[in-house]
Design an enzyme around this catalytic site. Sequence first.
Site, PDB file in Angstrom:
ATOM      1  N   CYS A  22      12.528 -63.264  90.774  1.00 29.49           N
ATOM      2  CA  CYS A  22      12.737 -62.626  89.470  1.00 29.49           C
ATOM      3  C   CYS A  22      14.053 -63.048  88.848  1.00 29.49           C
ATOM      4  O   CYS A  22      14.242 -62.910  87.637  1.00 29.49           O
ATOM      5  CB  CYS A  22      12.657 -61.110  89.587  1.00 29.49           C
ATOM      6  SG  CYS A  22      13.900 -60.379  90.672  1.00 29.49           S
ATOM      7  N   GLU A  66      11.478 -52.437  89.615  1.00 24.96           N
ATOM      8  CA  GLU A  66      12.130 -53.715  89.325  1.00 24.96           C
ATOM      9  C   GLU A  66      11.030 -54.712  88.996  1.00 24.96           C
ATOM     10  O   GLU A  66      10.130 -54.946  89.808  1.00 24.96           O
ATOM     11  CB  GLU A  66      12.966 -54.186  90.516  1.00 24.96           C
ATOM     12  CG  GLU A  66      14.191 -53.332  90.781  1.00 24.96           C
ATOM     13  CD  GLU A  66      15.170 -53.327  89.623  1.00 24.96           C
ATOM     14  OE1 GLU A  66      15.192 -54.311  88.839  1.00 24.96           O
ATOM     15  OE2 GLU A  66      15.919 -52.343  89.484  1.00 24.96           O
TER      16      GLU A  66
END
Length: 459
Positions: A265, A231
């Site tokens: 993020c 990720e």
Amino acid sequence: MTTSSLVVSHNPADPADLLLRVPEPGAAAVADAVTKARAAQPGWLAGGAGARAAALAAIAEAIEAAAAELAALAVREVGKPLTEARAEVARTAAIWRYYAQAPYDPTGAVHEPFGGSGLLLTRRRPHGVAGLITPWNFPFAIPSWKAAPALAVGNTVVLKPAPEATACALRLAEILQQTLPRAVFTVVPGGATEGGALIASSDAVSFTGSTAVGNEVVRTATARNIPVQAEMGGVNAAIVLPDADIERAAAHIAAAIAGYAGQKCTATSRVIPVGAAHGPLREALAAALGELRTGDPADPATVCGPLISEQARERVGQACQGLAVLAGGTTPDRPGWYAAPTLVEKLPPDHGLLHEEVFGPVAALLPADDLAHAVRMANSVRYGLVTSVHTADLDAVLHGLDHLDTGMVRLNAPSTGVDFHLPFGGTKASSHGAREQGRAALDFYTRTRTYTLTPGAAM
């Protein structure tokens, strides 16, 4: 940070406050930890679903019992505002409790053979040792949403945390090791050397961090033919249509820009008002950002605390240099690595702020002519993690769901925030491999084995 074979962790709100200084253990120590974890794995699996479920439930209770201490540690080590730190710890306990039920889930299926008697079975089995490499921005939640499903299905775990969150990781390990058998969960502090050694010796790897490092993790793990998920970054957009509740949308977007100094993020970095929404949103969002509290992360009213390091603050300043600033753009005069929540406009299309993750409390205002234009703008970057859409129009919602190239779409909500019981991940450069969180995580930490059972004698 790592300095001449030491892992050093400072308080980003007060850089003179040293939390931790420990030696980097080196590659051999990581390999030894993996060897011990591999030896412990068969016993952990053989203990059965009941033992694993009870252990994970006990971990959830222990985290809840230590909640105030853990939240204070996150505030001090990674500068997370206290309200967010408390929420992260509560979510961490909920993650362990959620996966405590997973050992009882079905592990396969029974099928009829094509012809004749017998049984065909599928069964999911653990890989062995899961190597986890985690960032500093969610120092308890991210290690937990990786480790809990891995342990639930019978793997053992070796965790290499970001240097900046080493104290949090070691404290989490103390809590887990009070319940788990020896070597079932181990933390190895360190930097690139230790991370590389973990990838070189684990049976499956899960990574969260920067895109550049994540791509290297994927290449290395793939060369070893082991499962890997990564990720990575996001340059996330918020699309606001004219029929949206502008004040509410501005509040949501401001929180997604400035919360935890934009160090997520899923933070919003591009704001795309459509048509007549531009003027009202421009004014409302600048005002909303100006009202958010920037300061001491230990203050429950703080929304935007410090950036993690001096280098991070410099990166934010460089990204905004020479741009038209609507809000923020200043550096608060106080110790620590602070930057005010900032909104900029009139950027050239090739400006780096529009294409690369800054990881700070900065966003650009980018007006669009219509919804189709807004969707094209949102999709124009190499990332595809999350997009928020603000509207009361069901047709617009369905258009966004059909045409946005992101792993997650959030409607009339901030781009930040995740539901730990649902799959998490993006498209394009944001993610590689299987999804994290929810039941999807259980698939990543297991592999399918097929059995053919036929009678030993004619029936």
